[in-house]
Design an enzyme around this catalytic site. Structure first.
Site, PDB file in Angstrom:
ATOM      1  N   ASP B  25       0.873  -1.169   0.000  1.00 57.14           N
ATOM      2  CA  ASP B  25       0.000   0.000   0.000  1.00 57.14           C
ATOM      3  C   ASP B  25       0.913   1.223   0.000  1.00 57.14           C
ATOM      4  O   ASP B  25       1.514   1.554   1.017  1.00 57.14           O
ATOM      5  CB  ASP B  25      -0.900  -0.031   1.245  1.00 57.14           C
ATOM      6  CG  ASP B  25      -1.763   1.220   1.383  1.00 57.14           C
ATOM      7  OD1 ASP B  25      -1.709   2.086   0.480  1.00 57.14           O
ATOM      8  OD2 ASP B  25      -2.478   1.338   2.398  1.00 57.14           O
ATOM      9  N   LYS B  92       2.936  11.322  -3.253  1.00 56.06           N
ATOM     10  CA  LYS B  92       1.923  10.670  -4.081  1.00 56.06           C
ATOM     11  C   LYS B  92       1.032  11.694  -4.794  1.00 56.06           C
ATOM     12  O   LYS B  92       0.536  11.447  -5.877  1.00 56.06           O
ATOM     13  CB  LYS B  92       1.071   9.760  -3.193  1.00 56.06           C
ATOM     14  CG  LYS B  92       0.073   8.892  -3.924  1.00 56.06           C
ATOM     15  CD  LYS B  92      -0.557   7.926  -2.929  1.00 56.06           C
ATOM     16  CE  LYS B  92      -1.608   7.040  -3.565  1.00 56.06           C
ATOM     17  NZ  LYS B  92      -2.148   6.106  -2.561  1.00 56.06           N
ATOM     18  N   GLU B 191      -7.238   0.558  -4.611  1.00 57.52           N
ATOM     19  CA  GLU B 191      -7.260   0.461  -3.147  1.00 57.52           C
ATOM     20  C   GLU B 191      -8.600  -0.037  -2.586  1.00 57.52           C
ATOM     21  O   GLU B 191      -8.603  -0.958  -1.758  1.00 57.52           O
ATOM     22  CB  GLU B 191      -6.852   1.814  -2.533  1.00 57.52           C
ATOM     23  CG  GLU B 191      -5.348   2.040  -2.668  1.00 57.52           C
ATOM     24  CD  GLU B 191      -4.906   3.499  -2.564  1.00 57.52           C
ATOM     25  OE1 GLU B 191      -5.733   4.350  -2.177  1.00 57.52           O
ATOM     26  OE2 GLU B 191      -3.742   3.797  -2.872  1.00 57.52           O
ATOM     27  N   ASP B 224     -13.283   4.922   0.900  1.00 59.85           N
ATOM     28  CA  ASP B 224     -11.846   4.936   1.208  1.00 59.85           C
ATOM     29  C   ASP B 224     -11.343   6.379   1.251  1.00 59.85           C
ATOM     30  O   ASP B 224     -11.098   6.999   0.221  1.00 59.85           O
ATOM     31  CB  ASP B 224     -11.103   4.125   0.143  1.00 59.85           C
ATOM     32  CG  ASP B 224      -9.601   4.043   0.389  1.00 59.85           C
ATOM     33  OD1 ASP B 224      -9.109   4.683   1.346  1.00 59.85           O
ATOM     34  OD2 ASP B 224      -8.917   3.342  -0.381  1.00 59.85           O
TER      35      ASP B 224
END
Lengths: 179, 653
Positions: B25, B92, B191, B224
């Site tokens: 992850d 990211k 994800e 999420d």
């Protein structure tokens, strides 16, 4: 790479080639085929096998999408009989249909200014859905009777109605972003 | 599926060896690595027992030796205030972004001057100008070393998770980072889908979904909300099959933005004015984050610090004040929730379970708002920080071939529509969002000038009508079109999105059957040659040991390919190939065999490639035949009647 599993989408899913299909069979066969061809099943295979698998799985996905949605299934059935909808070159439509379509479009365009736009959008969708139901039934009957020119006309009307549904969805999305 | 694989598990030299694979992850604020050990997923800790690796990288250079040191994680974070410009966090958010993107100015990093042949912004650090891809590669490298140390061997591959709403450029950047870190990417996994796997194989969900579970499976929403990104996915789960029906999200909405709201509050209440010092800004962000985290447990949090200017701040933030601050951001997550339901054609009431993933879902107000929206209690049984890594590990275990009897299969979708630029700067959609991947679409083009031999195709991603409002992915230059009269050429361009959600484009001129060559200019990515040269640089500085290892690996790989192909040919080579074709493959096999005896890594690699190309049509015929055989077997068992009907219809037409 050539993926060659069947001569047509109906055969791929072991379905009879007609407008009404066994949806349970479509789903079941789709899953079986994906379990055989999906790239996840070839993660440690050779590059050539991986390439084949991507194309095979993509082919099966396209086939499933075409057959699972009634409108695309109708168009595909016509294509198999060499009937082209020719939306770009042939724009002739029945005058009554054009009138009805114009009225619907006007009511969709005024959605955003309605007092309760969400409810208004729901009502508009319901109305278009009713027209689609009638049109698809008319398609089914004429296709069954091999009256292909009527079937073609109905499929084209259906396409117009489907675009109206997309416009309602777009309006709802715009409403969401103003929310 | 061993039936179809040239490389069957039984043919490898070590038949029952467990292949080491991990799930990673790669998060905005935190990263984790997990694996499956004796059938159960475990998140791997570092030497001090911490499973979470903060996604922070610190770069420093020794003045005397000029040697560069890279530190990742907690140790890097310690430098955030003292050496802010060399401490990179939330990288990211920069993945797949171009010069001039808002994410750059918001990041607080200093960027190297943009130049023409470099489309990828680079952060100026003590160790040189580094792209977000390279910084991410350093984080991945740290996780890879952790995993290899912990598992005691080399990894065969990794599943790396990405936000479901990542576009093609962001996905490609992630895959490139993995390549730089020396990781073989088994799959880029969305994800929320990873979280669904973790829950799907867990009892809590099967019982929770039971009230709506039918033969048609249960509908699950995965919400999420992470450190930097937000995703919502709607899945149907049926006996090991995970079918994503729709996904939506916001790749620049996450915990970082909640922190920023608190920072704004602090600055305003403390009358601190504009904070210009980079160290002060990091300090403020850390204070805000700490307060946010404290407020998940208590009714108020005390914020107290002194800036480099000497100005100090001391005040408590109450839970209700905090909730008011974040309310607009929480509301922003509801918009994509509405969209997935509409795209899937499903009522909120039909959703059987709502799963919370990501650190930001620890906030009680977030849970409450989502619970209200879906009208049901939300699930957070699995640690929201770990669930994605766990799901990725389970998928990696399957893809590495450790679970040949599994019935698990994921069918994911493309999150954003793909389109082409047409006349007047309009985007014409070629592949609609939420189409199941892999997907391929062919589009036909023609030339508009006599003798035209090249044309350009601009591919964009997004839902808007104007090209300028969509994201530019790449420009494809088609060359070597045979010269013809205008309008005569029929160039079929095939857009293919693979199971990683990545686009490839190929083209063929149908009149002549010639394959047009394509030159890809990614709008915001590294060119393949740039990656190659980065890898070469890394190899050049690598020790002789490493180079020897690369040679050994290449030999093993070549032997594996040879062995597998020979096995297959023995079984059915004559059925699918004529004598000439067999002789050609034989010749190419011989070239591989003699390359193996050399010390030339490139020669081995090239000979294997040539063999794989040469045996392509064999593979193709063999695969088509075996799936057809499997299909007809099933048809006889289950749908014999309708198949006969189809056959008779066919003969009638």
């Amino acid at each position: 790479m050539q993926v060659d599993l069947s001569s047509n989408y109906f055969e791929l899913f072991a379905l009879q080639e007609k407008f009404e299909i066994d949806e349970v069979q479509l789903v079941r066969r789709f899953r079986e085929l994906q379990r055989m061809t999906h790239p996840d099943k070839f993660a440690s295979a050779s590059d050539a096998e991986k390439r084949w698998s991507v194309q095979a799985a993509a082919h099966i996905n396209s086939a499933e999408q075409t057959l699972s949605k009634p409108l695309s299934r109708a168009i595909y059935l016509l294509q198999r009989r060499d009937v082209d909808l020719a939306v770009e070159t042939d724009t002739r439509m029945a005058p009554e249909f054009l009138m009805m379509q114009m009225e619907l479009r006007e009511s969709i365009e005024s959605l955003e200014t309605a007092a309760d736009p969400y409810t208004a959008a729901q009502a508009a969708r319901k109305e278009v859905d009713q027209h689609i139901e009638q049109t698809s039934e008319a398609f089914r009957i004429s296709f069954q009777l091999e009256e292909l020119s009527t079937a073609r006309e109905k499929a084209r009307e259906w396409q117009f109605l489907d675009k109206l549904l997309a416009e309602i969805r777009d309006t709802e999305e715009r409403l969401d972003s103003d929310y | 599926m061993a039936l179809l694989q040239i490389a069957e598990p039984g043919e490898s030299t070590a038949p029952h060896q467990h292949r080491l694979a991990v799930g990673i992850d790669l998060g905005t604020t935190n990263s984790l690595v997990a694996t499956v050990r004796s059938g159960s997923p475990v998140v791997l800790p570092d030497e001090s027992g911490n499973v979470i690796l903060p996604s922070v990288v610190h770069y420093s250079r020794n003045d005397d030796s000029g040697k560069c040191t890279v530190v990742v994680g907690d140790a890097a974070r310690d430098h955030a205030v003292s050496d802010p410009l060399n401490t990179i966090s939330s990288v990211k958010r920069l993945m797949g972004k171009g010069h001039g993107d808002r994410a750059l100015s918001e990041s607080g990093n200093q960027f190297a001057q943009a130049d023409e042949d470099n489309q990828v912004p680079a952060i100026a650090t003590a160790c040189g100008d580094l792209t977000a891809i390279e910084v991410s590669a350093d984080i991945l490298e740290a996780l890879r070393s952790r995993a290899e140390a912990s598992l005691g061997g080399e990894l065969v591959g990794a599943v790396i998770t990405v936000p479901a709403y990542f576009d093609d450029a962001q996905r490609q950047a992630t895959k490139d980072a993995a390549r730089l870190a020396g990781l073989h990417v088994l799959r880029l996994l969305n994800e929320p889908t990873a979280a669904a796997i973790a829950y799907g194989l867990d009892q809590s969900l099967s019982s929770a979904g039971q009230e709506t579970a039918t033969d048609e499976g249960s509908l699950v929403a995965i919400y999420d909300f992470g450190g930097g990104t937000f995703d919502i996915s709607l899945l149907r789960m049926t006996q090991g099959l995970f079918e994503v029906l729709a996904t939506a999200g916001d790749t620049s909405l996450g915990g970082d933005d909640l922190d920023a709201a608190v920072v704004a509050w602090i600055t305003q209440k403390g009358e601190l004015g504009e904070i210009t010092d980079a160290g002060d800004r990091k300090l403020l962000a850390m204070q805000a984050k700490a307060a946010k985290q404290a407020l998940s447990e208590s009714e108020s949090a005390t914020i107290s610090f002194t800036l480099s200017s000497g100005a100090s701040f001391n005040r408590s933030l109450s839970l209700s004040e905090f909730e008011e601050l974040i309310e607009p951001l929480v509301a922003r997550t509801l918009q994509p929730c509405r969209r997935v339901l509409r795209d899937a054609g499903i009522d909120a009431a039909a959703v059987g379970a709502v799963v919370m993933v990501g650190g930001s879902t620890r906030i009680p107000r977030v849970r409450e708002a989502i619970s209200e929206f879906f009208g049901r209690r939300v699930l957070c049984d699995i640690d929201p920080d770990q669930v994605v890594a766990v799901g990725a590990a389970l998928q990696a275990d399957v893809l590495a071939g450790n679970k040949s009897d599994t019935d698990m299969l994921l069918l994911d979708v493309i999150p954003l529509s793909l389109g082409l630029e047409t006349m007047g700067g309009l985007a014409e959609k070629v592949i609609q969002r939420n189409t199941t991947i892999p997907v391929a679409r062919a589009q036909e083009f023609t030339t508009y000038k006599d003798g035209q031999t090249a044309m350009s195709i601009h591919v964009v991603q997004g839902e808007r009508e104007l090209v300028d409002d969509c994201r530019s992915l790449a420009r494809f230059e088609l060359r070597d079109i045979p010269p013809m009269v205008a309008g005569k050429a029929r160039i079929q361009v095939i857009f293919q999105v693979d199971a990683d959600g990545l686009l490839t484009v190929s083209a063929i001129e149908k009149e002549s059957g010639s394959v047009a060559s394509i030159d890809v200019k990614p709008s915001y990515g590294l060119k393949d040659t740039q990656i190659e040269s980065m890898l070469k640089d890394a190899m050049a500085s690598a020790s002789e040991d490493m180079q020897a290892r690369a040679l050994a690996e290449q030999r093993v790989e070549a032997e594996r390919v040879l062995l597998a192909l020979q096995g297959a040919l023995q079984a059915d080579g004559e059925r699918f190939l004529n004598a000439d074709e067999l002789a050609e493959i034989d010749k190419l096999s011989g070239a591989v065999a003699s390359a193996i005896d050399s010390d030339d890594v490139d020669r081995i690699k090239d000979s294997v490639k040539a063999l794989e190309r040469g045996s392509e049509s064999y593979v193709e015929r063999r695969m088509n035949a075996s799936v057809r055989a499997a299909m007809s077997g099933q048809s006889i068992d289950r749908v014999g009647d309708s198949l006969t009907d189809t056959a008779s219809t066919d003969s009638a037409t």
